[in-house]
Structures are given as structure tokens and as C-alpha cells.
Design a protein around this motif. Structure first.
Motif, PDB file in Angstrom:
ATOM      1  N   TYR A   6       9.146  52.135  60.301  1.00 44.97           N
ATOM      2  CA  TYR A   6       8.613  51.098  61.175  1.00 44.97           C
ATOM      3  C   TYR A   6       7.611  50.244  60.397  1.00 44.97           C
ATOM      4  O   TYR A   6       6.819  50.759  59.606  1.00 44.97           O
ATOM      5  N   LYS A   7       7.656  48.934  60.667  1.00 46.72           N
ATOM      6  CA  LYS A   7       6.715  48.022  60.038  1.00 46.72           C
ATOM      7  C   LYS A   7       6.230  47.002  61.064  1.00 46.72           C
ATOM      8  O   LYS A   7       6.945  46.652  62.007  1.00 46.72           O
ATOM      9  N   LYS A   8       5.001  46.537  60.860  1.00 43.92           N
ATOM     10  CA  LYS A   8       4.410  45.536  61.734  1.00 43.92           C
ATOM     11  C   LYS A   8       3.934  44.349  60.911  1.00 43.92           C
ATOM     12  O   LYS A   8       3.549  44.487  59.743  1.00 43.92           O
ATOM     13  N   ASP A   9       4.000  43.186  61.537  1.00 43.81           N
ATOM     14  CA  ASP A   9       3.339  42.021  60.967  1.00 43.81           C
ATOM     15  C   ASP A   9       2.499  41.379  62.061  1.00 43.81           C
ATOM     16  O   ASP A   9       2.307  41.970  63.128  1.00 43.81           O
ATOM     17  N   LEU A  10       2.018  40.200  61.851  1.00 43.73           N
ATOM     18  CA  LEU A  10       1.135  39.571  62.832  1.00 43.73           C
ATOM     19  C   LEU A  10       1.851  39.208  64.126  1.00 43.73           C
ATOM     20  O   LEU A  10       1.215  39.080  65.175  1.00 43.73           O
ATOM     21  N   ASN A  11       3.152  39.043  64.053  1.00 42.94           N
ATOM     22  CA  ASN A  11       3.885  38.540  65.214  1.00 42.94           C
ATOM     23  C   ASN A  11       4.847  39.533  65.847  1.00 42.94           C
ATOM     24  O   ASN A  11       5.235  39.351  67.001  1.00 42.94           O
ATOM     25  N   ASN A  12       5.229  40.572  65.136  1.00 45.17           N
ATOM     26  CA  ASN A  12       6.270  41.434  65.675  1.00 45.17           C
ATOM     27  C   ASN A  12       6.182  42.855  65.115  1.00 45.17           C
ATOM     28  O   ASN A  12       5.388  43.143  64.221  1.00 45.17           O
ATOM     29  N   HIS A  13       7.040  43.702  65.691  1.00 43.33           N
ATOM     30  CA  HIS A  13       7.138  45.103  65.299  1.00 43.33           C
ATOM     31  C   HIS A  13       8.599  45.360  64.956  1.00 43.33           C
ATOM     32  O   HIS A  13       9.501  45.040  65.748  1.00 43.33           O
ATOM     33  N   ARG A  46      17.640  41.426  55.193  1.00 39.34           N
ATOM     34  CA  ARG A  46      16.778  40.976  54.093  1.00 39.34           C
ATOM     35  C   ARG A  46      17.010  41.887  52.885  1.00 39.34           C
ATOM     36  O   ARG A  46      17.527  42.998  53.029  1.00 39.34           O
ATOM     37  N   CYS A  55      16.623  44.683  59.574  1.00 36.25           N
ATOM     38  CA  CYS A  55      15.341  44.632  60.291  1.00 36.25           C
ATOM     39  C   CYS A  55      15.601  44.351  61.778  1.00 36.25           C
ATOM     40  O   CYS A  55      16.048  43.258  62.139  1.00 36.25           O
ATOM     41  N   GLU A  57      14.189  43.837  65.507  1.00 36.50           N
ATOM     42  CA  GLU A  57      12.972  43.431  66.227  1.00 36.50           C
ATOM     43  C   GLU A  57      12.774  44.327  67.455  1.00 36.50           C
ATOM     44  O   GLU A  57      13.623  44.381  68.356  1.00 36.50           O
TER      45      GLU A  57
END
Length: 316
Positions: A6-13, A46, A55, A57
Motif C-alpha cells: 500500500y502507498k499513499k500520496d497527497l491525493n489518494n491511497h 506504471r 496501481c 486507486e
């Protein structure tokens, strides 16, 4: 073995699954990443250090295993899950995608808690043993249902038996699910009718005969009977008073004894204008009184009233 993280960024998981089998260039992968398919997690491809990664969402969605980690699955939610599952499988047929690529695992199935919508993870792979995957998932569902919920247990167990078949027919399971829903709706309808009936019907002690409460108590029926008898009595009294009034005048004119025992004395059968007015006026007043009372207190038909009360009490 699927390697996921699992990875997160500023806008999504995101849920990340690495492609170790070079499936990223297959038809399945291109159709899945190039289209937004109802019931599937949105996915994009990617490359990191020359390796392909799928990836998915996730956003605020929760995995099935986490949602029911400390609670049991009820019938309504289980039935809704299977409806979404079948709808998703139909979408796969539309895009000519292989249903065995769906990862049927508690950690790869997600629920949008706000919309109550289920999402599945489609991952292109060479493993085509979808029957075994579904069977393992059915075992998990059977272990998580609320065993106090009879309908949930029956539905989970039927899905478990369905997963054990050598050939899995989604159409067959869809037909079963539709039939099960109709049976449930019929049971709920019958239950509500019985509940309504029990609220308005008493049982005699030691007997199964049912009687309406109004009939057992008798108060309403007794009032109607009294009205009926008073109504008939006043009607009869009106007629009797009329003849008594006429007889009184006949007697005053000397017609009572002569008229009954001998010949009528026609000379005596004369009335003054005032006498005629008084006689007619008395009869009219008595008639008006009776008519007004009848209009205000006319009793209902006991048979019709009884049928109406029984229908109102027993029928939902």
C-alpha cells in the motif's frame, strides 16, 4: 504468489501489485487499465526500475477483511455483496475479460462505506484455477456470517456448495439469488400480516379458536343492539299513538261503540276546522320527532358492521 503493498500520496491511497510474469502487455491488462469498468478498482500501469506495477486507486475504501474483522456478516449485506459481485461479472463479459483474474480474497475486495458499494481487484495472471479461489473465499464467508441469522447462514452455505462444483455457472447462481430474494420478500410479507393479525386477535384460554376483541368484550355490539331495539320501539310507538289519537276523537264523536258494534253514525263524523288541524298537527309532530331521531341514531347493520370489524382487524 501475489506481492502487494500500500502507498499513499497527497491525493489518494493506492494498492500496488507488481507484475512478475510479464502480464502487463496482455489484452487483459490493456482493457483493464484503459477503461473504467463498473465494480472494478480503477487501475493504471506504471514502471519502476523497469518493472511494471499495477496501481489500484483505493481512496477511503476499506478491505473486506478489515470491515468484518470484529463483526459478523448479516444477511442483507451478504445478499447485497453477491448482487454487486454478479453485476461486476457481467461487466467482465462485456469487455471480454477473464473472470478468473478477479482476486477473491478478503484483502483485495473493498467496500465504499458511504455508498455501500463493493469493488473488486482485477489482476491479469496465468493462474486459471478460479474454482479453487472461489472455494477458499466461500469458506471465509461461511466462517464470518452471523450464525444466529438463519438466512445469512443458508445463503453462505449455498454459495459454498456452489463453489465446490467443477463448472461454475454465474447465470445459475444469479437465478438462485433472485429466487432467494423473492422467497425472503414473501416471508417478510407473511410475517407482517401475522404480526398485524396478532395485534387485533385474542385466543381463548386452552383453545385455538380466534375471536375479534370487539366481539369478546361485547360493548360495541351491545350498544348497536340497544339502538336497534329502541329504533323499532319508537317506530311501533308512532303507529300506536296515531291509532290512539284517532280512536280518542272517534270516541268523542260517539263513533267508537256505534261504529264497532252497530252502524256508523255518519252525522257524528264531522270535525271542526280546529279539530282537524290539531289532529293532523299532532301526527306530524310525532312523525318529525321520530324521523329526526332515526336520522341521528339509525343503527348500522350488525352483520355488515361485524364483517367490517373482522376485516379491519385481521387483514393488513
Amino acid at each position: 504468489m501475489i506481492r502487494a503493498e500500500y502507498k499513499k500520496d497527497l491525493n489518494n491511497h493506492f494498492l500496488i501489485i507488481k507484475d512478475d510474469e510479464m502480464m502487463s502487455k496482455s489484452y487483459q491488462a490493456k482493457m483493464m487499465t484503459g477503461n473504467l469498468i463498473q465494480g472494478l478498482l480503477p487501475c493504471r500501469l506504471r514502471y519502476m526500475n523497469g518493472q511494471a506495477e499495477f496501481c489500484y486507486e483505493i481512496g477511503s475504501k476499506e478491505a473486506l477483511g478489515k470491515v468484518y474483522e470484529n463483526q459478523e456478516i448479516q444477511y442483507d449485506m451478504l445478499h447485497e455483496f453477491f448482487e454487486h459481485f454478479l453485476q461486476m461479472m457481467k461487466e467482465l463479459d462485456t469487455y471480454l475479460l477473464d473472470s478468473s483474474c478477479i482476486i477473491l480474497d478478503k484483502d483485495f475486495i473493498f467496500l465504499n462505506l458511504e455508498k455501500k458499494q463493493w469493488y473488486f481487484c482485477f489482476f491479469p495472471k496465468d493462474d486459471k484455477d478460479g474454482t479453487q479461489t472461489m472455494h477458499s473465499f466461500a469458506e471465509y464467508i461461511l466462517s464470518k456470517v452471523d450464525h444466529k441469522d438463519k438466512n445469512a447462514v443458508m445463503l453462505a452455505y449455498d454459495f459454498y456448495k456452489f463453489s465446490m462444483k467443477e463448472y461454475i455457472s454465474i447465470k445459475e447462481f444469479e437465478t438462485y439469488l433472485y429466487t432467494k430474494k423473492k422467497e425472503m420478500l414473501k416471508e417478510q410479507e407473511d410475517f407482517l400480516i401475522n404480526e398485524k393479525s396478532n395485534e387485533n386477535i385474542d385466543f381463548k384460554e386452552g383453545d385455538w379458536e380466534m375471536e375479534p376483541k370487539e366481539e369478546i368484550e361485547g360493548e360495541g355490539w351491545e350498544k348497536e343492539r340497544k339502538k336497534r331495539w329502541l329504533f323499532l320501539t319508537l317506530q311501533g310507538a308512532d303507529i300506536i299513538l296515531f291509532f290512539i289519537y284517532i280512536g280518542f276523537y272517534f270516541q268523542q264523536k260517539g263513533l267508537w261503540s256505534n261504529g264497532i258494534l252497530g252502524q256508523w253514525n255518519m252525522d257524528a263524523l264531522t270535525f271542526r276546522k280546529e279539530e282537524i288541524i290539531v289532529m293532523i298537527g299532532g301526527v306530524v309532530l310525532i312523525g318529525i320527532f321520530i324521523l329526526v331521531w332515526m336520522l341521528k341514531n339509525q343503527p348500522k347493520s350488525l352483520n355488515n358492521e361485524k364483517e367490517g370489524l373482522i376485516k379491519e382487524d385481521v387483514i393488513l
